[in-house]
Design an enzyme around this catalytic site. Structure first.
Site, PDB file in Angstrom:
ATOM      1  N   LYS A   1       0.839  -1.219   0.000  1.00 59.90           N
ATOM      2  CA  LYS A   1       0.000   0.000   0.000  1.00 59.90           C
ATOM      3  C   LYS A   1       0.871   1.265   0.000  1.00 59.90           C
ATOM      4  O   LYS A   1       0.624   2.193  -0.762  1.00 59.90           O
ATOM      5  CB  LYS A   1      -0.937   0.018   1.227  1.00 59.90           C
ATOM      6  CG  LYS A   1      -1.900  -1.160   1.271  1.00 59.90           C
ATOM      7  CD  LYS A   1      -2.846  -1.077   2.449  1.00 59.90           C
ATOM      8  CE  LYS A   1      -2.176  -1.125   3.804  1.00 59.90           C
ATOM      9  NZ  LYS A   1      -1.443  -2.376   4.102  1.00 59.90           N
TER      10      LYS A   1
ATOM     11  N   ARG B   1      10.927  -1.801  11.329  1.00 66.65           N
ATOM     12  CA  ARG B   1       9.794  -1.346  12.136  1.00 66.65           C
ATOM     13  C   ARG B   1       9.569  -2.288  13.310  1.00 66.65           C
ATOM     14  O   ARG B   1       9.721  -3.502  13.177  1.00 66.65           O
ATOM     15  CB  ARG B   1       8.517  -1.280  11.267  1.00 66.65           C
ATOM     16  CG  ARG B   1       8.304   0.093  10.672  1.00 66.65           C
ATOM     17  CD  ARG B   1       7.193   0.151   9.658  1.00 66.65           C
ATOM     18  NE  ARG B   1       5.920  -0.450  10.040  1.00 66.65           N
ATOM     19  CZ  ARG B   1       4.840  -0.410   9.286  1.00 66.65           C
ATOM     20  NH1 ARG B   1       4.869   0.232   8.117  1.00 66.65           N
ATOM     21  NH2 ARG B   1       3.712  -0.979   9.669  1.00 66.65           N
TER      22      ARG B   1
ATOM     23  N   ARG C   1      -1.104  -8.643  13.247  1.00 66.71           N
ATOM     24  CA  ARG C   1      -1.596  -7.620  12.314  1.00 66.71           C
ATOM     25  C   ARG C   1      -2.383  -8.267  11.169  1.00 66.71           C
ATOM     26  O   ARG C   1      -3.416  -7.745  10.750  1.00 66.71           O
ATOM     27  CB  ARG C   1      -0.410  -6.822  11.756  1.00 66.71           C
ATOM     28  CG  ARG C   1       0.207  -5.902  12.798  1.00 66.71           C
ATOM     29  CD  ARG C   1       1.578  -5.428  12.385  1.00 66.71           C
ATOM     30  NE  ARG C   1       1.582  -4.726  11.135  1.00 66.71           N
ATOM     31  CZ  ARG C   1       2.642  -4.652  10.315  1.00 66.71           C
ATOM     32  NH1 ARG C   1       3.769  -5.263  10.621  1.00 66.71           N
ATOM     33  NH2 ARG C   1       2.565  -3.980   9.197  1.00 66.71           N
TER      34      ARG C   1
HETATM   35  P1  AP5 Z   1       4.740  -1.621   1.849  1.00 69.95           P
HETATM   36  O1  AP5 Z   1       4.472  -0.789   0.648  1.00 69.95           O
HETATM   37  O2  AP5 Z   1       5.440  -0.990   3.009  1.00 69.95           O
HETATM   38  O3  AP5 Z   1       3.417  -2.375   2.340  1.00 69.95           O
HETATM   39  P2  AP5 Z   1       2.158  -1.846   3.132  1.00 69.95           P
HETATM   40  O4  AP5 Z   1       0.964  -2.526   2.544  1.00 69.95           O
HETATM   41  O5  AP5 Z   1       2.151  -0.347   3.153  1.00 69.95           O
HETATM   42  O6  AP5 Z   1       2.480  -2.440   4.542  1.00 69.95           O
HETATM   43  P3  AP5 Z   1       2.286  -1.836   5.988  1.00 69.95           P
HETATM   44  O7  AP5 Z   1       2.934  -2.848   6.920  1.00 69.95           O
HETATM   45  O8  AP5 Z   1       2.783  -0.436   6.097  1.00 69.95           O
HETATM   46  O9  AP5 Z   1       0.758  -1.872   6.141  1.00 69.95           O
HETATM   47  P4  AP5 Z   1      -0.035  -1.863   7.438  1.00 69.95           P
HETATM   48  O10 AP5 Z   1      -1.409  -1.642   6.954  1.00 69.95           O
HETATM   49  O11 AP5 Z   1       0.158  -3.061   8.316  1.00 69.95           O
HETATM   50  O12 AP5 Z   1       0.652  -0.699   8.300  1.00 69.95           O
HETATM   51  P5  AP5 Z   1       0.315   0.830   8.498  1.00 69.95           P
HETATM   52  O13 AP5 Z   1       1.580   1.543   8.441  1.00 69.95           O
HETATM   53  O14 AP5 Z   1      -0.817   1.267   7.639  1.00 69.95           O
HETATM   54  O15 AP5 Z   1       5.594  -2.899   1.342  1.00 69.95           O
HETATM   55  C1  AP5 Z   1       6.045  -3.881   2.257  1.00 69.95           C
HETATM   56  C2  AP5 Z   1       7.467  -4.356   1.846  1.00 69.95           C
HETATM   57  O16 AP5 Z   1       7.408  -4.996   0.578  1.00 69.95           O
HETATM   58  C3  AP5 Z   1       8.487  -3.221   1.664  1.00 69.95           C
HETATM   59  O17 AP5 Z   1       9.724  -3.719   2.037  1.00 69.95           O
HETATM   60  C4  AP5 Z   1       8.471  -2.930   0.151  1.00 69.95           C
HETATM   61  O18 AP5 Z   1       9.697  -2.385  -0.304  1.00 69.95           O
HETATM   62  C5  AP5 Z   1       8.197  -4.312  -0.401  1.00 69.95           C
HETATM   63  N1  AP5 Z   1       7.416  -4.318  -1.631  1.00 69.95           N
HETATM   64  C6  AP5 Z   1       6.296  -3.590  -1.909  1.00 69.95           C
HETATM   65  N2  AP5 Z   1       5.811  -3.933  -3.120  1.00 69.95           N
HETATM   66  C7  AP5 Z   1       6.640  -4.906  -3.591  1.00 69.95           C
HETATM   67  C8  AP5 Z   1       6.653  -5.675  -4.792  1.00 69.95           C
HETATM   68  N3  AP5 Z   1       5.715  -5.533  -5.734  1.00 69.95           N
HETATM   69  N4  AP5 Z   1       7.637  -6.597  -4.951  1.00 69.95           N
HETATM   70  C9  AP5 Z   1       8.583  -6.774  -3.990  1.00 69.95           C
HETATM   71  N5  AP5 Z   1       8.627  -6.080  -2.846  1.00 69.95           N
HETATM   72  C10 AP5 Z   1       7.660  -5.158  -2.649  1.00 69.95           C
HETATM   73  O19 AP5 Z   1      -0.275   0.828   9.996  1.00 69.95           O
HETATM   74  C11 AP5 Z   1       0.572   0.512  11.097  1.00 69.95           C
HETATM   75  C12 AP5 Z   1      -0.240   0.505  12.381  1.00 69.95           C
HETATM   76  O20 AP5 Z   1      -0.853   1.799  12.588  1.00 69.95           O
HETATM   77  C13 AP5 Z   1      -1.414  -0.472  12.445  1.00 69.95           C
HETATM   78  O21 AP5 Z   1      -0.996  -1.776  12.818  1.00 69.95           O
HETATM   79  C14 AP5 Z   1      -2.286   0.200  13.521  1.00 69.95           C
HETATM   80  O22 AP5 Z   1      -1.768  -0.049  14.808  1.00 69.95           O
HETATM   81  C15 AP5 Z   1      -2.121   1.672  13.237  1.00 69.95           C
HETATM   82  N6  AP5 Z   1      -3.159   2.215  12.333  1.00 69.95           N
HETATM   83  C16 AP5 Z   1      -2.957   2.748  11.075  1.00 69.95           C
HETATM   84  N7  AP5 Z   1      -4.122   3.137  10.540  1.00 69.95           N
HETATM   85  C17 AP5 Z   1      -5.089   2.859  11.460  1.00 69.95           C
HETATM   86  C18 AP5 Z   1      -6.500   3.003  11.450  1.00 69.95           C
HETATM   87  N8  AP5 Z   1      -7.164   3.520  10.414  1.00 69.95           N
HETATM   88  N9  AP5 Z   1      -7.181   2.574  12.551  1.00 69.95           N
HETATM   89  C19 AP5 Z   1      -6.545   2.050  13.606  1.00 69.95           C
HETATM   90  N10 AP5 Z   1      -5.196   1.865  13.677  1.00 69.95           N
HETATM   91  C20 AP5 Z   1      -4.475   2.264  12.592  1.00 69.95           C
END
Ligand code: AP5
Length: 213
Positions: free
Chosen positions: A13, A156, A167
């Site tokens: 994402k 992280r 998660r």
């Molecule tokens: P990346 O692009 O970082 O993936 P992502 O989907 O953004 O993963 P996140 O772990 O950030 O998502 P998340 O939803 O768990 O965390 P968030 O930060 O939103 O890619 C992942 C890896 O793969 C990277 O190394 C990248 O380089 C690699 N990659 C990407 N595409 C690739 C490809 N095609 N091929 C190869 N490699 C690739 O949330 C974190 C925390 O915040 C949550 O757990 C929660 O506690 C809190 N939070 C956030 N929003 C809310 C909400 N709305 N309500 C309540 N709590 C919330």
């Protein structure tokens, strides 16, 4: 055009939302980046949410909704926006709808769990900017350092195996259902994207899906 990007942790994402926003001129809000920045800065919000972030749980709906509404009012701009990581529960989606925020499409990045685990455990981030790397598939130019600032990359705290499992479970329990809610209840355009393959391949699929809307 206002978009919501949904997908399990590690689906790409953050990676794809940067490309989408640069290409289509949209403002981007990553709620995960916003919360991590609050923790890093030591603000009151950061102290409030730090423990939950480390555990992989969700921040309360009321707080998240208030933060996102404020961002939409003050920072979203006129050209449209992409929300990465919000809403994450049905109550968050309902509150967004009650606030008369129009959503034009929901993009769902779909990826197998084994690949998600690999992507998350191999991820390294530049905390100040949110820039993300993958040790083998998307490495920085210099090992351990951010390409733009040269500052150190870190793992992280929520990318440890036990927290990743929690998660993923939270996503399948509380967030995945949003695709049905938006498509069937609100009649919002639903675009499911196969998130396997390279970053470029996935982005090409997203562009193809948009061109058909
Ligand atoms: P990346 O692009 O970082 O993936 P992502 O989907 O953004 O993963 P996140 O772990 O950030 O998502 P998340 O939803 O768990 O965390 P968030 O930060 O939103 O890619 C992942 C890896 O793969 C990277 O190394 C990248 O380089 C690699 N990659 C990407 N595409 C690739 C490809 N095609 N091929 C190869 N490699 C690739 O949330 C974190 C925390 O915040 C949550 O757990 C929660 O506690 C809190 N939070 C956030 N929003 C809310 C909400 N709305 N309500 C309540 N709590 C919330």
């Amino acid at each position: 055009m206002n978009l919501i990007l949904v997908g399990p942790p590690g689906a790409g994402k953050g990676t794809q939302s940067e490309l989408i926003c640069a290409h289509y001129g949209l403002s981007r809000l990553s709620t995960g980046d916003m919360l991590r920045e609050a923790v890093r800065s030591g603000s009151q919000l950061g102290r409030q949410v730090g423990e939950t972030l480390r555990s992989g749980g969700l921040i309360p709906d009321e707080l998240m909704t208030a933060l996102v509404r404020l961002w939409i009012e003050k920072d979203a701009g006129e050209a449209g926006f992409l929300l990465d990581g919000f809403p994450r529960t049905i109550p968050q989606a309902e509150k967004l709808d009650q606030a008369n925020v129009t959503i034009d499409a929901l993009l769902y990045l779909k990826l197998d769990n084994t690949i998600l685990m690999n992507r998350l455990s191999q991820r390294r981030v530049h905390l100040a900017s949110g820039r993300t790397y993958h040790l083998s598939d998307n490495p920085p130019q210099q090992e351990g350092l951010d390409d733009v600032t040269g500052e150190p990359l870190v793992q992280r705290e929520d990318d440890l195996p036990e927290v990743i499992k929690h998660r993923l479970q939270t996503f399948y329990d509380k967030t995945e259902v949003l695709s049905i809610y938006y498509r069937e209840k609100l009649g919002v355009k639903y675009l499911q994207i196969d998130a396997h393959g390279s970053v470029v391949e996935v982005f090409e699929r997203i562009q193809t899906a948009f061109s058909a809307v």
